[in-house]
Scaffold this active site. Structure first.
Site, PDB file in Angstrom:
ATOM      1  N   GLU A 204      -5.551  -8.591   1.187  1.00 12.17           N
ATOM      2  CA  GLU A 204      -6.183  -8.256   2.462  1.00 12.17           C
ATOM      3  C   GLU A 204      -7.658  -7.954   2.231  1.00 12.17           C
ATOM      4  OE1 GLU A 204      -4.508  -4.976   4.725  1.00 12.17           O
ATOM      5  OE2 GLU A 204      -2.473  -5.681   4.371  1.00 12.17           O
TER       6      GLU A 204
ATOM      7  N   GLU B 189       0.797  -1.232   0.000  1.00 11.35           N
ATOM      8  CA  GLU B 189       0.000   0.000   0.000  1.00 11.35           C
ATOM      9  C   GLU B 189       0.826   1.276   0.000  1.00 11.35           C
ATOM     10  OE1 GLU B 189      -2.852   0.042   3.130  1.00 11.35           O
ATOM     11  OE2 GLU B 189      -3.899  -1.721   2.399  1.00 11.35           O
TER      12      GLU B 189
HETATM   13  C1  PNW Z   1      -4.361  -1.798   5.674  1.00  8.31           C
HETATM   14  N1  PNW Z   1      -8.076   3.358   4.191  1.00  8.31           N
HETATM   15  O1  PNW Z   1      -4.271  -0.414   5.693  1.00  8.31           O
HETATM   16  C2  PNW Z   1      -2.993  -2.286   6.117  1.00  8.31           C
HETATM   17  O2  PNW Z   1      -2.289  -2.950   5.082  1.00  8.31           O
HETATM   18  C3  PNW Z   1      -2.983  -3.126   7.363  1.00  8.31           C
HETATM   19  O3  PNW Z   1      -1.698  -3.153   7.922  1.00  8.31           O
HETATM   20  C4  PNW Z   1      -4.024  -2.590   8.317  1.00  8.31           C
HETATM   21  O4  PNW Z   1      -3.943  -3.198   9.590  1.00  8.31           O
HETATM   22  C5  PNW Z   1      -5.378  -2.798   7.667  1.00  8.31           C
HETATM   23  O5  PNW Z   1      -5.456  -2.170   6.411  1.00  8.31           O
HETATM   24  C6  PNW Z   1      -6.536  -2.295   8.514  1.00  8.31           C
HETATM   25  O6  PNW Z   1      -6.486  -0.915   8.699  1.00  8.31           O
HETATM   26  C7  PNW Z   1      -5.279   0.450   5.313  1.00  8.31           C
HETATM   27  O7  PNW Z   1      -8.137   4.444   4.857  1.00  8.31           O
HETATM   28  C8  PNW Z   1      -5.442   1.615   6.054  1.00  8.31           C
HETATM   29  O8  PNW Z   1      -8.835   3.177   3.219  1.00  8.31           O
HETATM   30  C9  PNW Z   1      -6.352   2.572   5.681  1.00  8.31           C
HETATM   31  C10 PNW Z   1      -7.131   2.369   4.550  1.00  8.31           C
HETATM   32  C11 PNW Z   1      -6.991   1.219   3.803  1.00  8.31           C
HETATM   33  C12 PNW Z   1      -6.064   0.276   4.191  1.00  8.31           C
END
Ligand code: PNW
Length: 447
Positions: A353, A166
């Site tokens: 994920e 990401e």
């Molecule tokens: C992912 N959004 O992050 C990460 O890859 C993980 O490490 C994390 O624990 C998981 O999602 C849950 O948060 C994101 O704002 C964080 O759309 C934010 C977003 C998407 C993915």
């Protein structure tokens, strides 16, 4: 006819990341990461939670893999802690870090679990941040050395590699709004350059796997797209949604799949456009074997009467998980795959994920009846099934996450696990969703 069956070789798995579960932040020669530092800045992480101990997976991986085995987990996406292998991000290699991951991979093998390994899941060595972090090109070059170390050291254990997790999330949260480590707020020019360095890092990682990885190694990038879903599945709304998704993600996907920054992106950057050296785009756009997608949510788009399109705001009380950004849009997983396939044709997709955090207090008898998580995952899986059924090349699905873990700035208060962790005792308790998902994996069918 049996409904909701998946193809025989479909990959089912669970996902996690080193800084969120390992703990042992200062053990066996591990260097400090930007999250170890950031978590200590006052007011940055809920409750002042640090990744110091997390799920203590560093010491409990045998027990965790035994539990995975009991639940029938055959694939596990994990990440390597860069500062365990190169404590200060320089050339020095920490042999104890290599030994740890070798023991870990051996244990996975004994439990019949295939590793899917991410090189970078946000734990930059602090020493590299002190020298400029992703703002400087030298960090991408240090990353190239780290990837070569890892690909060489684990060539007999790992076939499936993921370069970075990401990019827009860690650049946006870490360098633009300061909500994640290292907590910076940089102007556009610095951000665009940092972003370019992460793309370079992706390219270096692909090279490292091709050069040093074992036979049959495969590699790809994992991305969190901003996903545009047509409000109504008419040709007009579908075209509008695809155009919206293309616009939102082109600066990331066009370099990787077409070897260039899109003209529109460069125009929007204006004088802040990144400096690109000769050969950069060739490195960045080397062929990869798959695109990983982390899908949590999306937004709805419709075509406007006449021409143009609009993105709809979510009305009050639209369903969401514990985070406000986690609006429940199960179709986002189908449309991410379909739009992306039509726009860029990656060789394959994996959902690397998908999952949700909800408050799930134990009942009186200790059982955790997380019906909202089970329903969330099930509805998204129905949409994965739709994609597969239509012949889109989606080859696997990893649920985020196996254990409750360190949810970055939200600390330990947000729980994404299908296995509950009692942090006081480190006791693991599978939630109802774990039992349900075990049955899905076992039958290769949504149940
Ligand atoms: C992912 N959004 O992050 C990460 O890859 C993980 O490490 C994390 O624990 C998981 O999602 C849950 O948060 C994101 O704002 C964080 O759309 C934010 C977003 C998407 C993915």
């Amino acid at each position: 006819m049996k409904s909701y069956c998946f193809p025989r070789n479909f990959i089912w798995g669970v996902a996690a990341a080193a800084p969120q579960i390992e703990g042992a932040a200062r053990e066996d020669g591990k260097g400090e990461s930007i999250w170890d530092r950031f978590a200590r800045l006052p007011g940055k992480v809920a409750n002042g939670d640090t990744p110091d101990i997390a799920c203590d997976h560093y010491h409990r991986y045998r027990e965790d893999f035994a539990l995975m085995r009991r639940l029938g987990v055959k694939n596990y996406r994990l990440s390597l802690a860069w500062p365990r292998l190169h404590p200060d991000g320089g050339r020095d290699i920490n042999q104890k870090g290599i030994d740890f991951y070798r023991r870990l991979f051996d244990s996975m093998e004994r439990n019949g679990i295939t590793p899917w390994v991410t090189f970078y899941h946000w734990d930059l060595p602090q020493a590299l941040e002190d020298a400029g972090g992703w703002r400087v090109r030298a960090t991408a070059e240090a990353f190239a050395r780290y990837c070569a170390t890892a690909a060489r050291a684990f060539r007999d254990h790992v076939r499936n590699w993921i370069t970075l997790n990401e990019i827009p999330t860690f650049i946006g949260n870490g360098y633009r709004v300061g909500m994640h480590a290292p907590g910076a707020r940089e102007p556009g020019r610095v951000l665009n350059q940092a972003f370019h360095h992460t793309l370079l890092a992706h390219g270096y990682a692909v090279s490292a796997v091709r050069e040093h990885g074992g036979r049959g190694s495969r590699v790809g990038l994992t991305q969190d797209l901003s996903v545009s879903v047509p409000v109504t599945e008419t040709p007009r709304d579908i075209v509008a949604a695809r155009a919206e998704l293309a616009l939102r993600n082109e600066h990331l996907l066009a370099p990787v799949f077409h070897g260039r920054y899109p003209a529109g992106y460069l125009r929007r950057c204006g004088k802040d456009r990144p400096e690109v050296k000769a050969g950069d785009m060739k490195l960045i756009s080397q062929p990869t074997d798959f695109l990983g997608l982390n899908i949590y949510s999306g937004h709805f788009v419709r075509a406007k009467a006449g021409r143009g399109r609009e993105v709809l705001a979510f009305p009050p009380r639209y369903p969401e998980a514990s985070f406000e950004w986690l609006k429940i849009v199960p179709q986002s997983i189908y449309w991410a795959i379909r739009h992306c396939h039509e726009l860029y044709h990656p060789r394959a997709f994996y959902i690397t994920e998908n999952g949700a955090s909800f408050p799930d207090p134990p009942a009186a008898d200790g059982e955790i009846v997380d019906l909202h998580r089970r329903d969330f995952v099930r509805n998204y899986l129905v949409n994965v099934h739709r994609a597969v059924g239509e012949g889109l090349p989606c080859r696997g699905y990893f649920l985020w996450s196996f254990l409750d873990n360190y949810e970055w700035a939200a600390g330990y208060g947000e729980r994404f696990g299908i296995v509950h962790v009692d942090y006081a005792t480190q006791k693991r308790t599978p939630k109802l969703s774990a039992r349900w998902y075990a049955e899905v994996m076992r039958r290769n069918q949504i149940v």
